[in-house]
Design a protein around this motif. Structure first.
Motif, PDB file in Angstrom:
ATOM      1  N   THR A 210       0.804  -1.224   0.000  1.00  0.00           N
ATOM      2  CA  THR A 210       0.000   0.000   0.000  1.00  0.00           C
ATOM      3  C   THR A 210       0.834   1.270   0.000  1.00  0.00           C
ATOM      4  N   GLU A 211       1.754   1.400   0.935  1.00  0.00           N
ATOM      5  CA  GLU A 211       2.517   2.647   1.030  1.00  0.00           C
ATOM      6  C   GLU A 211       3.413   2.848  -0.186  1.00  0.00           C
ATOM      7  N   GLU A 212       4.019   1.789  -0.669  1.00  0.00           N
ATOM      8  CA  GLU A 212       4.899   1.902  -1.832  1.00  0.00           C
ATOM      9  C   GLU A 212       4.115   2.319  -3.072  1.00  0.00           C
ATOM     10  N   VAL A 213       2.932   1.743  -3.253  1.00  0.00           N
ATOM     11  CA  VAL A 213       2.096   2.113  -4.403  1.00  0.00           C
ATOM     12  C   VAL A 213       1.696   3.577  -4.324  1.00  0.00           C
ATOM     13  N   VAL A 214       1.296   4.027  -3.144  1.00  0.00           N
ATOM     14  CA  VAL A 214       0.866   5.422  -2.989  1.00  0.00           C
ATOM     15  C   VAL A 214       2.014   6.385  -3.251  1.00  0.00           C
ATOM     16  N   LYS A 215       3.200   6.067  -2.772  1.00  0.00           N
ATOM     17  CA  LYS A 215       4.358   6.918  -3.065  1.00  0.00           C
ATOM     18  C   LYS A 215       4.605   6.985  -4.570  1.00  0.00           C
ATOM     19  N   ASN A 216       4.395   5.873  -5.239  1.00  0.00           N
ATOM     20  CA  ASN A 216       4.547   5.833  -6.685  1.00  0.00           C
ATOM     21  C   ASN A 216       3.491   6.703  -7.366  1.00  0.00           C
ATOM     22  N   LEU A 217       2.248   6.611  -6.876  1.00  0.00           N
ATOM     23  CA  LEU A 217       1.156   7.402  -7.462  1.00  0.00           C
ATOM     24  C   LEU A 217       1.353   8.897  -7.236  1.00  0.00           C
ATOM     25  N   LEU A 218       2.108   9.260  -6.191  1.00  0.00           N
ATOM     26  CA  LEU A 218       2.335  10.670  -5.864  1.00  0.00           C
ATOM     27  C   LEU A 218       3.704  11.164  -6.330  1.00  0.00           C
ATOM     28  N   SER A 219       4.333  10.401  -7.204  1.00  0.00           N
ATOM     29  CA  SER A 219       5.725  10.686  -7.563  1.00  0.00           C
ATOM     30  C   SER A 219       5.906  11.899  -8.461  1.00  0.00           C
ATOM     31  N   LYS A 220       4.818  12.353  -9.108  1.00  0.00           N
ATOM     32  CA  LYS A 220       4.931  13.470 -10.045  1.00  0.00           C
ATOM     33  C   LYS A 220       3.783  14.449  -9.846  1.00  0.00           C
ATOM     34  N   PRO A 221       3.995  15.726 -10.163  1.00  0.00           N
ATOM     35  CA  PRO A 221       2.879  16.671 -10.134  1.00  0.00           C
ATOM     36  C   PRO A 221       1.932  16.362 -11.300  1.00  0.00           C
ATOM     37  N   PRO A 222       0.652  16.775 -11.231  1.00  0.00           N
ATOM     38  CA  PRO A 222       0.079  17.689 -10.240  1.00  0.00           C
ATOM     39  C   PRO A 222      -0.699  16.982  -9.119  1.00  0.00           C
ATOM     40  N   VAL A 223      -0.611  15.648  -9.002  1.00  0.00           N
ATOM     41  CA  VAL A 223      -1.431  14.935  -8.017  1.00  0.00           C
ATOM     42  C   VAL A 223      -0.989  15.285  -6.596  1.00  0.00           C
ATOM     43  N   MET A 224      -1.984  15.388  -5.687  1.00  0.00           N
ATOM     44  CA  MET A 224      -1.666  15.609  -4.281  1.00  0.00           C
ATOM     45  C   MET A 224      -2.686  14.882  -3.421  1.00  0.00           C
ATOM     46  N   MET A 225      -2.283  14.570  -2.174  1.00  0.00           N
ATOM     47  CA  MET A 225      -3.187  13.911  -1.240  1.00  0.00           C
ATOM     48  C   MET A 225      -4.299  14.876  -0.823  1.00  0.00           C
ATOM     49  N   VAL A 226      -5.512  14.323  -0.649  1.00  0.00           N
ATOM     50  CA  VAL A 226      -6.677  15.122  -0.281  1.00  0.00           C
ATOM     51  C   VAL A 226      -7.380  14.415   0.879  1.00  0.00           C
ATOM     52  N   GLY A 227      -7.911  15.193   1.823  1.00  0.00           N
ATOM     53  CA  GLY A 227      -8.510  14.631   3.023  1.00  0.00           C
ATOM     54  C   GLY A 227     -10.016  14.543   2.996  1.00  0.00           C
ATOM     55  N   LEU A 228     -10.562  14.151   4.152  1.00  0.00           N
ATOM     56  CA  LEU A 228     -11.996  13.900   4.296  1.00  0.00           C
ATOM     57  C   LEU A 228     -12.867  15.131   4.073  1.00  0.00           C
ATOM     58  N   GLY A 229     -12.372  16.300   4.505  1.00  0.00           N
ATOM     59  CA  GLY A 229     -13.181  17.501   4.382  1.00  0.00           C
ATOM     60  C   GLY A 229     -13.576  17.764   2.945  1.00  0.00           C
ATOM     61  N   ALA A 230     -12.603  17.730   2.043  1.00  0.00           N
ATOM     62  CA  ALA A 230     -12.887  17.962   0.630  1.00  0.00           C
ATOM     63  C   ALA A 230     -13.699  16.815   0.036  1.00  0.00           C
ATOM     64  N   ARG A 231     -13.484  15.610   0.527  1.00  0.00           N
ATOM     65  CA  ARG A 231     -14.248  14.469   0.007  1.00  0.00           C
ATOM     66  C   ARG A 231     -15.746  14.668   0.248  1.00  0.00           C
ATOM     67  N   ASP A 232     -16.105  15.228   1.416  1.00  0.00           N
ATOM     68  CA  ASP A 232     -17.515  15.431   1.719  1.00  0.00           C
ATOM     69  C   ASP A 232     -18.116  16.530   0.858  1.00  0.00           C
ATOM     70  N   SER A 233     -17.420  17.636   0.683  1.00  0.00           N
ATOM     71  CA  SER A 233     -17.982  18.714  -0.132  1.00  0.00           C
ATOM     72  C   SER A 233     -18.071  18.312  -1.601  1.00  0.00           C
ATOM     73  N   LEU A 234     -17.105  17.529  -2.073  1.00  0.00           N
ATOM     74  CA  LEU A 234     -17.155  17.044  -3.458  1.00  0.00           C
ATOM     75  C   LEU A 234     -18.334  16.108  -3.674  1.00  0.00           C
ATOM     76  N   ARG A 235     -18.567  15.180  -2.735  1.00  0.00           N
ATOM     77  CA  ARG A 235     -19.652  14.205  -2.919  1.00  0.00           C
ATOM     78  C   ARG A 235     -21.009  14.887  -2.835  1.00  0.00           C
ATOM     79  N   LEU A 236     -21.138  15.930  -2.000  1.00  0.00           N
ATOM     80  CA  LEU A 236     -22.425  16.602  -1.902  1.00  0.00           C
ATOM     81  C   LEU A 236     -22.708  17.414  -3.164  1.00  0.00           C
ATOM     82  N   GLU A 237     -21.703  18.069  -3.709  1.00  0.00           N
ATOM     83  CA  GLU A 237     -21.881  18.740  -5.002  1.00  0.00           C
ATOM     84  C   GLU A 237     -22.296  17.748  -6.077  1.00  0.00           C
TER      85      GLU A 237
END
Length: 414
Positions: free
Chosen positions: A248-275
């Motif tokens: 899990t951790e190795e895959v995530v580091k790989n997925l985050l290895s280049k811009p523009p992707v960034m980690m996003v938390g629960l707060g934004a997940r809730d506002s996105l799902r409600l929209e």
């Protein structure tokens, strides 16, 4: 802080989290220690603010990047969410299709292999035990994702129903069903309009062939071969990627290895799902609510609304609502002034007649308006209907609006 300054703050979109937080608090108890996903250490090392959610310690946000900025980054670019708290399970056996069609009202027999559908687990009265994503690998193999906050209830329900099913005539004749819970497996969601282009740089698999609702085992740079499903909880194009615990951790580091992707938390997940007009179990759905009133009637297969194919648990309650109509219906609304939160009462304008309640509400970062969903009496649910919502003791004008509030941008092929 004064009420006035709070309202100004909310209109400016800096306070958006209470919807998911209200549900989350109900899942944690003093006697049950919080669980951690396989990415907990990674979150802490990268400045995440950790909060209790559905029995887990989960990231709310990261460093100095606020919820609104994270929300807009996903809408405009690409973000990665840790959703490893969700319960991932396999159902295997010759009668797996029939078993899951007993537990849900969906048409799984006709679902193509490596296709997914939103569905609901129903109790004997037709109420929703949980909403779930079901992916069919074959008629004898299904991958099912359920909510972390309903883990105990769901697993107990599955266990009891499996024992009952495997003692039945069909299972004895054609074979039993087994359930495998993928404990401690990782699950991440890569979401946003640039998700496909970004993931394509990490795989030789042609992602154009993986349209919305489809899945495949996809080779990912670094020697990984992972189950990837196209979909998500934001209304944007994206992928949900299941990962074995040790990777899990190795895959995530790989997925985050280049811009523009960034980690996003629960707060934004809730506002996105409600929209996106999507439900949160515990706020918008519960065991007293059926799929028809919840505007989820579309998950009921056309061939399962009558006759011998209407043989799922809770069919009587569902049939009654299909025939007579529900007493209430889930709706979206735009609220003037301050945002309406869970539990706010909905009224006929200028009258004391109560129509229902708000179940989720936020200031929309994308629209710059206060959006909400809730339930109103049947007959008052038409789009454009004017209502009033009571917010902090004051009636606010609101207009029922279609959902999703922000148009979905799923990839369905060119």
């Amino acid at each position: 802080m004064s009420l006035k300054s709070k309202e100004v703050e909310e209109r400016e979109g800096r306070r958006v989290s209470p919807t998911w937080l209200r549900s989350a608090r109900g899942y944690a108890t003093e006697t049950e220690p919080l669980k951690r996903t396989g990415l907990y250490n990674y979150h802490v090392e990268n400045g995440a603010k950790m909060v209790p959610f559905a029995g887990y310690e989960m990231p709310l946000s990261y460093g100095s990047i606020g919820q609104i900025e994270s929300h807009k980054h996903v809408r405009n670019s690409v973000g990665l969410f840790d959703v490893g708290h969700m319960v991932q399970s396999n159902f295997l056996g010759p009668t797996a299709t029939s078993f899951l069609e007993w537990l849900t009202p969906s048409s799984l027999a006709s679902l193509p292999s490596y296709s997914s559908t939103l569905s609901v687990l129903l109790n004997e009265h037709g109420g929703i035990i949980d909403d779930t994503i079901i992916t069919k690998h074959s008629s004898a193999a299904f991958y099912v994702v359920t909510n972390a906050g309903r883990r105990a209830e769901d697993l107990a329900w599955f266990k009891a129903r499996l024992a009952e099913w495997n003692q039945g005539d069909l299972a004895k004749k054609e074979g039993p069903v087994e359930m495998e819970v993928l404990e401690n497996w990782g699950l991440v969601a890569l979401q946003g309009p640039e998700a496909a282009g970004y993931l394509q740089t990490l795989t030789s698999f042609d992602l154009r062939a993986l349209t919305f609702g489809k899945s495949a085992f996809v080779p990912i740079d670094g020697g990984f071969n992972l189950h990837v499903a196209r979909g998500g909880y934001t209304g944007e194009d994206g992928f949900e990627i299941s990962i074995p615990p040790a990777q899990t951790e190795e895959v995530v580091k790989n997925l985050l290895s280049k811009p523009p992707v960034m980690m996003v938390g629960l707060g934004a997940r809730d506002s996105l799902r409600l929209e996106a007009g999507m439900c949160l179990y515990g706020s918008d759905l519960d065991e007293s609510t059926g799929p028809v009133e919840a505007a989820l009637g579309w998950v009921i297969g056309k061939d399962r609304k009558e006759g011998e194919r209407m043989n799922f648990i809770g069919k009587e309650g569902v049939a009654k609502q299909l025939k007579e109509g529900p007493l209430r219906r889930r709706v979206g609304m735009i609220v003037d002034g301050a945002p309406a939160r869970h539990g706010a009462k909905i009224f006929v304008p200028g009258a004391d007649e109560e129509l229902g309640d708000v179940t989720s509400g936020i200031p929309s970062p994308t629209l710059g308006k206060n959006i909400a969903m809730g339930y109103v009496k049947n007959g008052f649910h038409k789009k454009g209907t004017q209502v009033e919502v009571e917010v902090r003791g004051k009636r606010r004008a609101a207009t029922l609006a279609p959902m999703p509030f922000v148009p979905s941008r799923y990839w369905r092929g060119s």
